[in-house]
Motif scaffolding. Sequence first.
Motif, PDB file in Angstrom:
ATOM      1  N   GLU A  69      -1.600  -6.597   4.530  1.00  0.00           N
ATOM      2  CA  GLU A  69      -1.079  -5.583   3.617  1.00  0.00           C
ATOM      3  C   GLU A  69       0.445  -5.572   3.591  1.00  0.00           C
ATOM      4  OE1 GLU A  69      -2.283  -3.167   1.344  1.00  0.00           O
ATOM      5  OE2 GLU A  69      -3.884  -4.613   1.476  1.00  0.00           O
ATOM      6  N   THR A  91      10.740   2.515   3.748  1.00  0.00           N
ATOM      7  CA  THR A  91      11.587   2.627   2.560  1.00  0.00           C
ATOM      8  C   THR A  91      13.058   2.682   2.961  1.00  0.00           C
ATOM      9  OG1 THR A  91       9.827   3.779   1.372  1.00  0.00           O
ATOM     10  CG2 THR A  91      12.060   4.016   0.499  1.00  0.00           C
ATOM     11  N   SER A 103       5.008   0.135  -4.837  1.00  0.00           N
ATOM     12  CA  SER A 103       3.873   0.634  -4.061  1.00  0.00           C
ATOM     13  C   SER A 103       2.819   1.259  -4.967  1.00  0.00           C
ATOM     14  CB  SER A 103       4.363   1.658  -3.030  1.00  0.00           C
ATOM     15  OG  SER A 103       3.280   2.250  -2.367  1.00  0.00           O
ATOM     16  N   PHE A 104       3.275   2.047  -5.921  1.00  0.00           N
ATOM     17  CA  PHE A 104       2.350   2.697  -6.858  1.00  0.00           C
ATOM     18  C   PHE A 104       1.585   1.662  -7.677  1.00  0.00           C
ATOM     19  CE2 PHE A 104       1.503   4.353 -11.134  1.00  0.00           C
ATOM     20  CZ  PHE A 104       0.661   5.405 -10.813  1.00  0.00           C
ATOM     21  N   GLY A 158       0.838  -1.203   0.000  1.00  0.00           N
ATOM     22  CA  GLY A 158       0.000   0.000   0.000  1.00  0.00           C
ATOM     23  C   GLY A 158       0.867   1.245   0.000  1.00  0.00           C
ATOM     24  N   ARG A 159       0.407   2.272   0.689  1.00  0.00           N
ATOM     25  CA  ARG A 159       1.189   3.507   0.780  1.00  0.00           C
ATOM     26  C   ARG A 159       2.427   3.284   1.629  1.00  0.00           C
ATOM     27  NH1 ARG A 159      -0.218   7.596  -1.862  1.00  0.00           N
ATOM     28  NH2 ARG A 159      -2.380   8.045  -2.300  1.00  0.00           N
ATOM     29  N   LEU A 160       3.532   3.806   1.158  1.00  0.00           N
ATOM     30  CA  LEU A 160       4.791   3.648   1.880  1.00  0.00           C
ATOM     31  C   LEU A 160       5.018   4.824   2.816  1.00  0.00           C
ATOM     32  CD1 LEU A 160       7.270   2.533  -0.896  1.00  0.00           C
ATOM     33  CD2 LEU A 160       6.187   1.133   0.830  1.00  0.00           C
ATOM     34  N   ASN A 161       5.780   4.560   3.854  1.00  0.00           N
ATOM     35  CA  ASN A 161       6.282   5.664   4.649  1.00  0.00           C
ATOM     36  C   ASN A 161       7.798   5.675   4.504  1.00  0.00           C
ATOM     37  OD1 ASN A 161       7.536   4.015   6.757  1.00  0.00           O
ATOM     38  ND2 ASN A 161       5.451   3.589   7.459  1.00  0.00           N
ATOM     39  N   ARG A 168      -0.922  -0.400  -5.531  1.00  0.00           N
ATOM     40  CA  ARG A 168      -2.174   0.302  -5.197  1.00  0.00           C
ATOM     41  C   ARG A 168      -3.099   0.363  -6.405  1.00  0.00           C
ATOM     42  NH1 ARG A 168       1.401   4.221  -2.957  1.00  0.00           N
ATOM     43  NH2 ARG A 168       0.741   5.535  -4.652  1.00  0.00           N
ATOM     44  N   LYS A 169      -2.533   0.446  -7.597  1.00  0.00           N
ATOM     45  CA  LYS A 169      -3.365   0.549  -8.802  1.00  0.00           C
ATOM     46  C   LYS A 169      -3.932  -0.806  -9.244  1.00  0.00           C
ATOM     47  CE  LYS A 169      -2.774   4.183 -12.054  1.00  0.00           C
ATOM     48  NZ  LYS A 169      -3.883   4.877 -11.659  1.00  0.00           N
ATOM     49  N   TYR A 189       9.068   2.615  -4.269  1.00  0.00           N
ATOM     50  CA  TYR A 189       8.017   3.547  -4.671  1.00  0.00           C
ATOM     51  C   TYR A 189       7.290   3.077  -5.925  1.00  0.00           C
ATOM     52  CZ  TYR A 189       8.981   6.722  -0.937  1.00  0.00           C
ATOM     53  OH  TYR A 189       9.091   7.264   0.314  1.00  0.00           O
TER      54      TYR A 189
END
Length: 183
Positions: free
Chosen positions: A95, A36, A156-157, A29-32, A160-161, A153
């Motif tokens: 996740e 990373t 993750s992108f 999902g969204r990374l922090n 999510r898509k 990154y």
Amino acid sequence: MSIVEIILLAIALSIDSLAVSFSGAVSMGRLNWKKTAEVASVLTIVQTGFFAGGYYAGDAVSSLIQEFGKYLGFSILLVLGIKMIRKSHDDKAEENQDFSSLWSIFLAGVATSIDAVAVGASFGLTALPVRDFTITAAATFIATVIFAVLGMYGGSFIGRKWNKASKLAAGIVLILIGIRIML
């Protein structure tokens, strides 16, 4: 060694870190920035450490790694890839499944760094000057950081898509990297 040779070698040694970090990040999902940095740090330290260890160990490590290292790398990536493919069909999958622990990140780093030991050992055997080794190790360190962050990154992108399809594809990529290492 010329600067072009050093850059190409650094890219060649680090490119698997791009694929593994991409594959691992697909399900996150969204990374922090902390995750990373954690993944990039572990992959980079293992990659550069294996390269340096190979250089200093020379002939003894080189023959051992050439014999068994490819099977170890293949086995680790096969298991990680199969796990990811299974999770792509599991609606209840966590996740943060692939890089949820330092151990799983470390195993991914080991699997993608086996070739760095052999390359380092071959440099040790050929008496590559310490200056050239140091520059090559630094270039490998930098390339691995860059590729790991870009992979995180990018994965993750994409994850999510295209959630399930990207997990399936990421698992297949890990298995293919393992096969390439073994061959």
